[in-house]
Design an enzyme around this catalytic site. Sequence first.
Site, PDB file in Angstrom:
ATOM      1  N   ASP A   3       1.091  -1.280  -0.057  1.00 38.71           N
ATOM      2  CA  ASP A   3      -0.123   0.018  -0.021  1.00 38.71           C
ATOM      3  C   ASP A   3       0.822   1.356   0.129  1.00 38.71           C
ATOM      4  O   ASP A   3       0.447   2.260  -0.102  1.00 38.71           O
ATOM      5  CB  ASP A   3      -1.007   0.027   1.051  1.00 38.71           C
ATOM      6  CG  ASP A   3      -0.353  -0.174   2.555  1.00 38.71           C
ATOM      7  OD1 ASP A   3       0.741   0.180   2.594  1.00 38.71           O
ATOM      8  OD2 ASP A   3      -0.862  -0.767   3.670  1.00 38.71           O
TER       9      ASP A   3
ATOM     10  N   HIS B 146       6.769  -7.614  -1.409  1.00 39.36           N
ATOM     11  CA  HIS B 146       5.587  -8.081  -2.391  1.00 39.36           C
ATOM     12  C   HIS B 146       5.234  -6.856  -3.402  1.00 39.36           C
ATOM     13  O   HIS B 146       4.134  -7.113  -4.151  1.00 39.36           O
ATOM     14  CB  HIS B 146       4.333  -8.419  -1.694  1.00 39.36           C
ATOM     15  CG  HIS B 146       4.552  -9.869  -0.922  1.00 39.36           C
ATOM     16  ND1 HIS B 146       3.795  -9.872   0.203  1.00 39.36           N
ATOM     17  CD2 HIS B 146       5.570 -10.823  -0.946  1.00 39.36           C
ATOM     18  CE1 HIS B 146       4.132 -11.368   0.678  1.00 39.36           C
ATOM     19  NE2 HIS B 146       5.181 -11.508   0.220  1.00 39.36           N
TER      20      HIS B 146
ATOM     21  N   CYS C 164       2.865  -1.747 -25.484  1.00 39.74           N
ATOM     22  CA  CYS C 164       2.457  -2.707 -26.660  1.00 39.74           C
ATOM     23  C   CYS C 164       1.087  -2.736 -26.590  1.00 39.74           C
ATOM     24  O   CYS C 164       0.476  -3.590 -27.499  1.00 39.74           O
ATOM     25  CB  CYS C 164       3.363  -3.772 -26.327  1.00 39.74           C
ATOM     26  SG  CYS C 164       2.774  -4.849 -24.910  1.00 39.74           S
TER      27      CYS C 164
ATOM     28  N   THR D  45       1.232  -9.193  11.239  1.00 47.13           N
ATOM     29  CA  THR D  45       1.149 -10.405  10.007  1.00 47.13           C
ATOM     30  C   THR D  45       0.790 -11.606  10.747  1.00 47.13           C
ATOM     31  O   THR D  45       1.321 -11.829  11.706  1.00 47.13           O
ATOM     32  CB  THR D  45       2.765 -10.450   9.337  1.00 47.13           C
ATOM     33  OG1 THR D  45       2.294 -11.510   8.432  1.00 47.13           O
ATOM     34  CG2 THR D  45       3.790 -10.582  10.143  1.00 47.13           C
ATOM     35  N   SER D  46      -0.183 -12.270   9.970  1.00 48.76           N
ATOM     36  CA  SER D  46      -0.564 -13.550  10.115  1.00 48.76           C
ATOM     37  C   SER D  46       0.777 -14.616  10.278  1.00 48.76           C
ATOM     38  O   SER D  46       0.581 -15.760  10.751  1.00 48.76           O
ATOM     39  CB  SER D  46      -1.579 -13.922   9.321  1.00 48.76           C
ATOM     40  OG  SER D  46      -1.262 -13.953   8.113  1.00 48.76           O
TER      41      SER D  46
ATOM     42  N   PRO E 160      -2.711  -8.306  17.755  1.00 51.34           N
ATOM     43  CA  PRO E 160      -3.741  -8.638  18.993  1.00 51.34           C
ATOM     44  C   PRO E 160      -4.109 -10.187  18.977  1.00 51.34           C
ATOM     45  O   PRO E 160      -4.526 -10.522  19.993  1.00 51.34           O
ATOM     46  CB  PRO E 160      -5.014  -7.810  18.459  1.00 51.34           C
ATOM     47  CG  PRO E 160      -4.535  -7.183  17.074  1.00 51.34           C
ATOM     48  CD  PRO E 160      -3.011  -7.513  16.789  1.00 51.34           C
TER      49      PRO E 160
ATOM     50  N   ALA F  64      -0.860  -2.570  16.708  1.00 52.50           N
ATOM     51  CA  ALA F  64       0.308  -1.776  16.284  1.00 52.50           C
ATOM     52  C   ALA F  64       0.250  -0.563  16.694  1.00 52.50           C
ATOM     53  O   ALA F  64       1.308   0.095  17.046  1.00 52.50           O
ATOM     54  CB  ALA F  64       0.399  -1.984  14.765  1.00 52.50           C
TER      55      ALA F  64
HETATM   56  P1  OAD Z   1      -2.986 -10.981   6.863  1.00 53.59           P
HETATM   57  O1  OAD Z   1      -4.152 -10.451   6.696  1.00 53.59           O
HETATM   58  O2  OAD Z   1      -2.617 -12.579   6.698  1.00 53.59           O
HETATM   59  O3  OAD Z   1      -2.726 -11.066   8.321  1.00 53.59           O
HETATM   60  C1  OAD Z   1      -2.793  -9.508   9.167  1.00 53.59           C
HETATM   61  C2  OAD Z   1      -2.686  -9.927  10.516  1.00 53.59           C
HETATM   62  O4  OAD Z   1      -2.649  -8.478  11.197  1.00 53.59           O
HETATM   63  C3  OAD Z   1      -3.545 -10.748  11.358  1.00 53.59           C
HETATM   64  O5  OAD Z   1      -2.599 -11.726  12.072  1.00 53.59           O
HETATM   65  C4  OAD Z   1      -4.135  -9.884  12.493  1.00 53.59           C
HETATM   66  O6  OAD Z   1      -4.173 -10.478  13.639  1.00 53.59           O
HETATM   67  C5  OAD Z   1      -3.322  -8.798  12.537  1.00 53.59           C
HETATM   68  N1  OAD Z   1      -3.919  -7.426  12.913  1.00 53.59           N
HETATM   69  C6  OAD Z   1      -5.273  -7.021  12.658  1.00 53.59           C
HETATM   70  N2  OAD Z   1      -5.238  -5.758  13.210  1.00 53.59           N
HETATM   71  C7  OAD Z   1      -4.164  -5.361  13.623  1.00 53.59           C
HETATM   72  C8  OAD Z   1      -3.639  -4.168  14.405  1.00 53.59           C
HETATM   73  N3  OAD Z   1      -4.699  -3.171  14.519  1.00 53.59           N
HETATM   74  N4  OAD Z   1      -2.388  -4.210  14.754  1.00 53.59           N
HETATM   75  C9  OAD Z   1      -1.558  -5.161  14.557  1.00 53.59           C
HETATM   76  N5  OAD Z   1      -1.973  -6.334  13.922  1.00 53.59           N
HETATM   77  C10 OAD Z   1      -3.203  -6.364  13.490  1.00 53.59           C
HETATM   78  O7  OAD Z   1      -1.782 -10.223   6.520  1.00 53.59           O
HETATM   79  P2  OAD Z   1      -0.246 -10.588   6.065  1.00 53.59           P
HETATM   80  O8  OAD Z   1       0.194 -11.182   7.122  1.00 53.59           O
HETATM   81  O9  OAD Z   1       0.279  -9.137   5.723  1.00 53.59           O
HETATM   82  O10 OAD Z   1       0.489 -11.387  -0.206  1.00 53.59           O
HETATM   83  O11 OAD Z   1      -0.326 -11.348   4.583  1.00 53.59           O
HETATM   84  C11 OAD Z   1       0.798 -11.804   4.088  1.00 53.59           C
HETATM   85  C12 OAD Z   1       0.442 -11.720   2.771  1.00 53.59           C
HETATM   86  O12 OAD Z   1      -0.635 -12.530   2.279  1.00 53.59           O
HETATM   87  C13 OAD Z   1       0.386 -10.268   1.963  1.00 53.59           C
HETATM   88  O13 OAD Z   1       1.621  -9.805   1.757  1.00 53.59           O
HETATM   89  C14 OAD Z   1      -0.490 -10.735   0.676  1.00 53.59           C
HETATM   90  C15 OAD Z   1      -1.439 -11.911   1.523  1.00 53.59           C
HETATM   91  O14 OAD Z   1      -2.106 -12.372   0.535  1.00 53.59           O
HETATM   92  C16 OAD Z   1       0.387 -11.305  -1.379  1.00 53.59           C
HETATM   93  O15 OAD Z   1      -0.751 -10.905  -2.001  1.00 53.59           O
HETATM   94  C17 OAD Z   1       1.448 -12.178  -2.224  1.00 53.59           C
END
Ligand code: OAD
Length: 248
Positions: free
Chosen positions: A106, A121, A157, A194-195, A220, A237
């Site tokens: 983003d 990514h 193209c 991140t998850s 969280p 965060a």
């Molecule tokens: P996810 O949607 O898998 O995970 C987001 C995480 O953020 C979850 O573990 C939530 O518990 C946590 N979360 C939610 N609210 C929050 C807050 N206010 N503060 C802190 N954490 C919070 O997203 P990513 O782990 O970023 O890749 O996903 C990894 C990748 O999968 C992305 O980059 C994307 C996606 O599909 C591609 O598109 C290749």
Amino acid sequence: MSITDNYQKLARKISSARRVTVLTGAGVSAASGIPTFRGSDGLWKNYKPEELAHINAFMNDPITVWKWYDWRRGLIAGAGPNRAHTVIADWGRKLPGFSLITQNVDDLHDRAGTQNIIKLHGSIWRMECVNRCPPSKGGWRNEDVPLKEMPPLCPYCHRLARPGVVLFGEALDPAILSAAGDASECDVFITIGTSSVVYPAAGLLSLAKEKGAFTAEINPDATPASGIVDIAIAEGAVEALSEIDALL
Ligand code: OAD
């Protein structure tokens, strides 16, 4: 240990570190109003992110995948960096040897002022030619919201354009992955929002730990990383980074 003890311990570790590395995911942008991928609000028309953001899905049905990216681009264009992004940008200025690795596409870390971001990514504001026509080498920036043509075409193209992001089923850029590996050799490694299920990003935490880093998670919800880190802070965060920053 109480959450306050954890904040104090992590702040002490950061203050005495020579190299601090932060890895972020979609949760860092949640407070900006951008839905995470695996939260219930992140689902788009009931597609799973692994299915929709997959190279095969894109090649089979580029219009549906582009419509999903168009939706996300609209949300992101209407959002701005939050306090988590600005604290991280501030750490980039004040902590020596600071690195930021992000899975987010983003660009909110850029907008908050962080420099030299290792973007695993890519960026949602970039496009590439599916046919990699020579004049389009390296891709181009496109900030149209909504997209002017569906699907967007390569301006060189006039064949199909693709999002300038890594899709599932594709390898990460080896140079970027190597930079992320180097940055993971640090004294303190903090994984935020991140998850921790998407590799190779999720593997950087274990790499950092193997190399001797003190490790922490801010999320969280519990994730596969929660049992690996030295400190798991079950907070959002914005809240956690504001508290830690106030102790530095
Ligand atoms: P996810 O949607 O898998 O995970 C987001 C995480 O953020 C979850 O573990 C939530 O518990 C946590 N979360 C939610 N609210 C929050 C807050 N206010 N503060 C802190 N954490 C919070 O997203 P990513 O782990 O970023 O890749 O996903 C990894 C990748 O999968 C992305 O980059 C994307 C996606 O599909 C591609 O598109 C290749």
